[in-house]
Design an enzyme around this catalytic site. Structure first.
Site, mmCIF file in Angstrom:
data_model
loop_
_atom_site.group_PDB
_atom_site.id
_atom_site.type_symbol
_atom_site.label_atom_id
_atom_site.label_comp_id
_atom_site.label_asym_id
_atom_site.label_seq_id
_atom_site.Cartn_x
_atom_site.Cartn_y
_atom_site.Cartn_z
ATOM 1 N N SER A 1 0.835 -1.202 0.000
ATOM 2 C CA SER A 1 0.000 0.000 0.000
ATOM 3 C C SER A 1 0.870 1.253 0.000
ATOM 4 O O SER A 1 1.968 1.276 0.548
ATOM 5 C CB SER A 1 -0.903 0.018 1.228
ATOM 6 O OG SER A 1 -1.616 -1.187 1.325
HETATM 7 N N1 SAH Z 1 -0.850 -3.780 3.659
HETATM 8 C C1 SAH Z 1 -0.341 -4.704 2.673
HETATM 9 C C2 SAH Z 1 -1.256 -4.677 1.487
HETATM 10 C C3 SAH Z 1 -1.120 -5.848 0.612
HETATM 11 S S1 SAH Z 1 -2.234 -5.889 -0.739
HETATM 12 C C4 SAH Z 1 1.065 -4.272 2.316
HETATM 13 O O1 SAH Z 1 1.397 -3.126 2.613
HETATM 14 O O2 SAH Z 1 1.816 -5.061 1.758
HETATM 15 C C5 SAH Z 1 -3.573 -6.796 -0.082
HETATM 16 C C6 SAH Z 1 -3.324 -8.217 0.296
HETATM 17 O O3 SAH Z 1 -4.595 -8.776 0.667
HETATM 18 C C7 SAH Z 1 -2.760 -9.118 -0.799
HETATM 19 O O4 SAH Z 1 -1.572 -9.703 -0.357
HETATM 20 C C8 SAH Z 1 -3.877 -10.167 -1.015
HETATM 21 O O5 SAH Z 1 -3.387 -11.462 -1.317
HETATM 22 C C9 SAH Z 1 -4.602 -10.135 0.328
HETATM 23 N N2 SAH Z 1 -5.987 -10.621 0.313
HETATM 24 C C10 SAH Z 1 -6.943 -10.409 -0.615
HETATM 25 N N3 SAH Z 1 -8.105 -11.021 -0.256
HETATM 26 C C11 SAH Z 1 -7.857 -11.645 0.935
HETATM 27 C C12 SAH Z 1 -8.645 -12.475 1.806
HETATM 28 N N4 SAH Z 1 -9.925 -12.788 1.538
HETATM 29 N N5 SAH Z 1 -8.053 -12.950 2.916
HETATM 30 C C13 SAH Z 1 -6.770 -12.671 3.225
HETATM 31 N N6 SAH Z 1 -5.983 -11.894 2.436
HETATM 32 C C14 SAH Z 1 -6.513 -11.390 1.304
#
Ligand code: SAH
Length: 230
Positions: free
Chosen positions: A74
């Site tokens: 993010s």
């Molecule tokens: N705050 C994180 C954001 C990662 S992007 C960072 O800074 O790296 C969002 C993440 O949510 C991805 O890795 C994706 O695989 C995960 N995601 C999407 N749907 C999900 C679900 N139902 N359960 C768990 N994780 C999920």
């Protein structure tokens, strides 16, 4: 045995130095982040250690960056905005549930503010890397779970704070049910190119919702992707 990051690695140099990090914090201030505790955290947490080395020089730009598997870390402003919502509504200090560990950056930010962070991810390979990073940083109050975050993590509920880093079409009922009283949920909602960041506060009187602006997140998807898929 994992080797901890050295103080030099954490401190950074050149494009990851404290000067560059200071400039990011000034930009966040100009973009409306005012909470000093949050700004201090944004300065301290080494974002450059959460992305691949080839991209580390861009770690303190205000942009999301690829972390593999079609996912992104993010944007700093978004992390700061969500974290500020938690601090300003007194949702810190307790057990926090995070959905979407990704590279673990927001997890590390939350670990500094909450007694414990339970972070859920659906892609095993991403989770494995995050686990290693968080351990090398010595953050012992994070527990990572490979499971579908749409369902929350009922076992350790209720949570003072729930933070989602992926956008569902609608707020999953399970997440509302797993909020403590008082407690709060920060979550992007919608299925368009951009989504609305919402804050839901739960009190004795029920649920109250507030909009925190327009954001851009990856979608929240159901089910999990284990390593054997790749
Ligand atoms: N705050 C994180 C954001 C990662 S992007 C960072 O800074 O790296 C969002 C993440 O949510 C991805 O890795 C994706 O695989 C995960 N995601 C999407 N749907 C999900 C679900 N139902 N359960 C768990 N994780 C999920």
């Amino acid at each position: 045995m994992l080797i901890s990051f050295t103080p030099q690695e954490i401190q950074g140099a050149g494009m990851t130095s404290s000067r560059t990090r200071g400039r990011m914090v000034e930009r966040l201030r100009e973009q409306g982040i005012h909470n000093e505790r949050v700004l201090d955290l944004m300065r301290r947490v080494p974002r450059h250690l959460f992305i691949e080395e080839a991209l580390a020089h861009r770690a303190y730009e205000d942009t999301s960056l690829p972390i593999g598997f079609g996912q992104t870390i993010s944007q700093p402003w978004v992390v700061a905005r969500m974290t500020e919502a938690i601090v300003e509504h007194g949702l810190d200090g307790g057990v926090c549930l995070e959905i979407g560990t990704g590279c673990g950056y927001q997890t590390a930010v939350l670990a500094d503010l909450c007694s414990q962070v339970i972070s859920m991810e659906r892609i095993e390979a991403l989770q494995a890397k995050s686990r290693e990073r968080l351990q090398r940083l010595g953050l012992r109050n994070c527990r990572l779970q490979l499971a579908d975050g749409m369902l929350g993590w009922p076992k350790d509920a209720p949570y003072r704070a729930i933070l989602a880093a992926a956008a569902p079409r609608q707020i999953p009922q399970a997440l509302l049910e797993q909020l403590a009283i008082p407690g709060g949920l920060v979550i992007p909602v919608g299925d368009g190119e951009t989504q609305e960041l919402r804050l839901v506060l739960r009190s004795e009187q029920g649920f109250k919702e507030k909009s925190l602006g327009v954001v851009k997140f990856v979608p929240m998807l159901g089910g999990i992707q284990s390593r054997s898929v790749f």
